[in-house]
Design a protein around this motif. Sequence first.
Motif, PDB file in Angstrom:
ATOM      1  N   GLU A 187       0.844  -1.195   0.000  1.00  0.00           N
ATOM      2  CA  GLU A 187       0.000   0.000   0.000  1.00  0.00           C
ATOM      3  C   GLU A 187       0.875   1.240   0.000  1.00  0.00           C
ATOM      4  N   TYR A 188       0.236   2.395  -0.141  1.00  0.00           N
ATOM      5  CA  TYR A 188       0.956   3.663  -0.209  1.00  0.00           C
ATOM      6  C   TYR A 188       0.376   4.646   0.807  1.00  0.00           C
ATOM      7  N   VAL A 189       1.248   5.200   1.645  1.00  0.00           N
ATOM      8  CA  VAL A 189       0.838   6.186   2.647  1.00  0.00           C
ATOM      9  C   VAL A 189       1.475   7.524   2.287  1.00  0.00           C
ATOM     10  N   PRO A 190       0.680   8.557   1.957  1.00  0.00           N
ATOM     11  CA  PRO A 190       1.238   9.862   1.605  1.00  0.00           C
ATOM     12  C   PRO A 190       2.146  10.411   2.709  1.00  0.00           C
ATOM     13  N   TYR A 191       3.240  11.060   2.297  1.00  0.00           N
ATOM     14  CA  TYR A 191       4.233  11.631   3.200  1.00  0.00           C
ATOM     15  C   TYR A 191       4.990  10.559   3.973  1.00  0.00           C
ATOM     16  N   VAL A 192       4.744   9.297   3.669  1.00  0.00           N
ATOM     17  CA  VAL A 192       5.480   8.177   4.259  1.00  0.00           C
ATOM     18  C   VAL A 192       6.090   7.346   3.144  1.00  0.00           C
ATOM     19  N   GLY A 193       5.276   7.009   2.132  1.00  0.00           N
ATOM     20  CA  GLY A 193       5.763   6.274   0.978  1.00  0.00           C
ATOM     21  C   GLY A 193       5.182   4.875   0.861  1.00  0.00           C
ATOM     22  N   MET A 194       5.829   4.051   0.047  1.00  0.00           N
ATOM     23  CA  MET A 194       5.374   2.684  -0.179  1.00  0.00           C
ATOM     24  C   MET A 194       5.648   1.840   1.066  1.00  0.00           C
ATOM     25  N   ARG A 195       4.670   0.988   1.404  1.00  0.00           N
ATOM     26  CA  ARG A 195       4.798   0.135   2.587  1.00  0.00           C
ATOM     27  C   ARG A 195       4.490  -1.308   2.215  1.00  0.00           C
ATOM     28  N   TYR A 196       5.107  -2.236   2.947  1.00  0.00           N
ATOM     29  CA  TYR A 196       4.812  -3.654   2.722  1.00  0.00           C
ATOM     30  C   TYR A 196       4.880  -4.407   4.033  1.00  0.00           C
ATOM     31  N   SER A 197       4.209  -5.543   4.085  1.00  0.00           N
ATOM     32  CA  SER A 197       4.370  -6.480   5.185  1.00  0.00           C
ATOM     33  C   SER A 197       4.280  -7.888   4.612  1.00  0.00           C
ATOM     34  N   HIS A 198       4.972  -8.810   5.235  1.00  0.00           N
ATOM     35  CA  HIS A 198       5.012 -10.207   4.785  1.00  0.00           C
ATOM     36  C   HIS A 198       4.742 -11.076   6.002  1.00  0.00           C
ATOM     37  N   SER A 199       3.540 -11.620   6.083  1.00  0.00           N
ATOM     38  CA  SER A 199       3.137 -12.334   7.286  1.00  0.00           C
ATOM     39  C   SER A 199       2.008 -13.308   6.972  1.00  0.00           C
ATOM     40  N   PRO A 200       1.634 -14.174   7.943  1.00  0.00           N
ATOM     41  CA  PRO A 200       0.509 -15.098   7.728  1.00  0.00           C
ATOM     42  C   PRO A 200      -0.846 -14.401   7.713  1.00  0.00           C
ATOM     43  N   GLN A 201      -0.891 -13.109   8.080  1.00  0.00           N
ATOM     44  CA  GLN A 201      -2.140 -12.362   8.088  1.00  0.00           C
ATOM     45  C   GLN A 201      -2.215 -11.480   6.856  1.00  0.00           C
ATOM     46  N   SER A 202      -3.394 -11.410   6.227  1.00  0.00           N
ATOM     47  CA  SER A 202      -3.533 -10.578   5.034  1.00  0.00           C
ATOM     48  C   SER A 202      -3.860  -9.134   5.424  1.00  0.00           C
ATOM     49  N   VAL A 203      -5.089  -8.876   5.866  1.00  0.00           N
ATOM     50  CA  VAL A 203      -5.491  -7.533   6.281  1.00  0.00           C
ATOM     51  C   VAL A 203      -6.214  -7.647   7.626  1.00  0.00           C
ATOM     52  N   LEU A 204      -5.778  -6.865   8.598  1.00  0.00           N
ATOM     53  CA  LEU A 204      -6.370  -6.951   9.928  1.00  0.00           C
ATOM     54  C   LEU A 204      -7.761  -6.331   9.967  1.00  0.00           C
ATOM     55  N   LYS A 205      -7.957  -5.244   9.225  1.00  0.00           N
ATOM     56  CA  LYS A 205      -9.239  -4.547   9.245  1.00  0.00           C
ATOM     57  C   LYS A 205      -9.490  -3.945   7.874  1.00  0.00           C
ATOM     58  N   GLY A 206     -10.605  -4.308   7.256  1.00  0.00           N
ATOM     59  CA  GLY A 206     -10.906  -3.763   5.943  1.00  0.00           C
ATOM     60  C   GLY A 206     -11.957  -4.580   5.228  1.00  0.00           C
ATOM     61  N   ASP A 207     -12.416  -4.047   4.098  1.00  0.00           N
ATOM     62  CA  ASP A 207     -13.431  -4.712   3.281  1.00  0.00           C
ATOM     63  C   ASP A 207     -12.776  -5.302   2.046  1.00  0.00           C
ATOM     64  N   LEU A 208     -13.007  -6.590   1.819  1.00  0.00           N
ATOM     65  CA  LEU A 208     -12.502  -7.242   0.618  1.00  0.00           C
ATOM     66  C   LEU A 208     -13.339  -6.807  -0.582  1.00  0.00           C
ATOM     67  N   ILE A 209     -12.681  -6.240  -1.587  1.00  0.00           N
ATOM     68  CA  ILE A 209     -13.383  -5.840  -2.812  1.00  0.00           C
ATOM     69  C   ILE A 209     -13.548  -7.038  -3.732  1.00  0.00           C
ATOM     70  N   SER A 210     -12.474  -7.747  -3.988  1.00  0.00           N
ATOM     71  CA  SER A 210     -12.544  -8.950  -4.816  1.00  0.00           C
ATOM     72  C   SER A 210     -11.199  -9.660  -4.787  1.00  0.00           C
ATOM     73  N   SER A 211     -11.203 -10.932  -5.171  1.00  0.00           N
ATOM     74  CA  SER A 211      -9.977 -11.724  -5.258  1.00  0.00           C
ATOM     75  C   SER A 211      -9.924 -12.420  -6.617  1.00  0.00           C
ATOM     76  N   VAL A 212      -8.711 -12.597  -7.109  1.00  0.00           N
ATOM     77  CA  VAL A 212      -8.486 -13.297  -8.376  1.00  0.00           C
ATOM     78  C   VAL A 212      -7.395 -14.330  -8.165  1.00  0.00           C
ATOM     79  N   ARG A 213      -7.689 -15.584  -8.482  1.00  0.00           N
ATOM     80  CA  ARG A 213      -6.675 -16.632  -8.387  1.00  0.00           C
ATOM     81  C   ARG A 213      -6.056 -16.836  -9.772  1.00  0.00           C
ATOM     82  N   PHE A 214      -4.744 -16.776  -9.841  1.00  0.00           N
ATOM     83  CA  PHE A 214      -4.050 -16.946 -11.108  1.00  0.00           C
ATOM     84  C   PHE A 214      -4.046 -18.422 -11.504  1.00  0.00           C
TER      85      PHE A 214
END
Length: 216
Positions: free
Chosen positions: A102-129
């Motif tokens: 994701e991108y946070v203004p005045y902070v920049g690009m952010r990433y995390s790599h963990s067994p958890q996807s999103v702690l709080k939020g609404d899933l818009i859609s998923s696509v399996r390759f």
Amino acid sequence: ARSVYFVAPRPLRASSAMSIVGSRACDLPCGGRDRSPVPGRRIDRAAINIIRDMWGFDLLSVFDTPLYEDASRQIQVVVVLSVWTHGRDDGEGTGEMYLRLEYVPYVGMRYSHSPQSVLKGDLISSVRFPTPLYSHHVADLLEEWLERGTEHQYEAIAKFPQDIVRACGEHSTFEDHFKLSFSRIHDWRDEVKREREKQMATVALGAASVLMCSVQ
């Protein structure tokens, strides 16, 4: 599992805020807003190499989550990629792991790599390759963004994940949602601007009243 967060900076004091009026820092929504911790870690060249070494991804998901600057607004767009691990024998195990971008203004690009996807939020859609997407597609895109220097652009909240989705070949799947995201971001920025102008007008009126009293 433990998610990594950085502590959000403390809000500026009134005296400090007044000293930067007219500067680019004043473009930040400051004062009276419910801020969240800055998510994840900064994306630099070392982080991009880590992502490139993930080899591939098999699932793409897009979420709307609360803004860092204003947690009451759920318009922060987050891309989550499921790391493909089937058949690998590199000591990392085969447990499900997710790359969150994701991108946070005045902070920049952010990433995390963990067994958890999103702690709080609404899933818009998923696509399996149908076959794993090679990680270099995402890593190359991150390198392009790293060279742009767009830390102060609020549209990057949606533009950054939009470019990631495009690099994954799934832009058409989420095209309508990104149009909505840009509209929501513009509406939020307009509201913040009106609120700040109102606050500055109140401060200016108070200062003028004090000056008049002093002259008398």
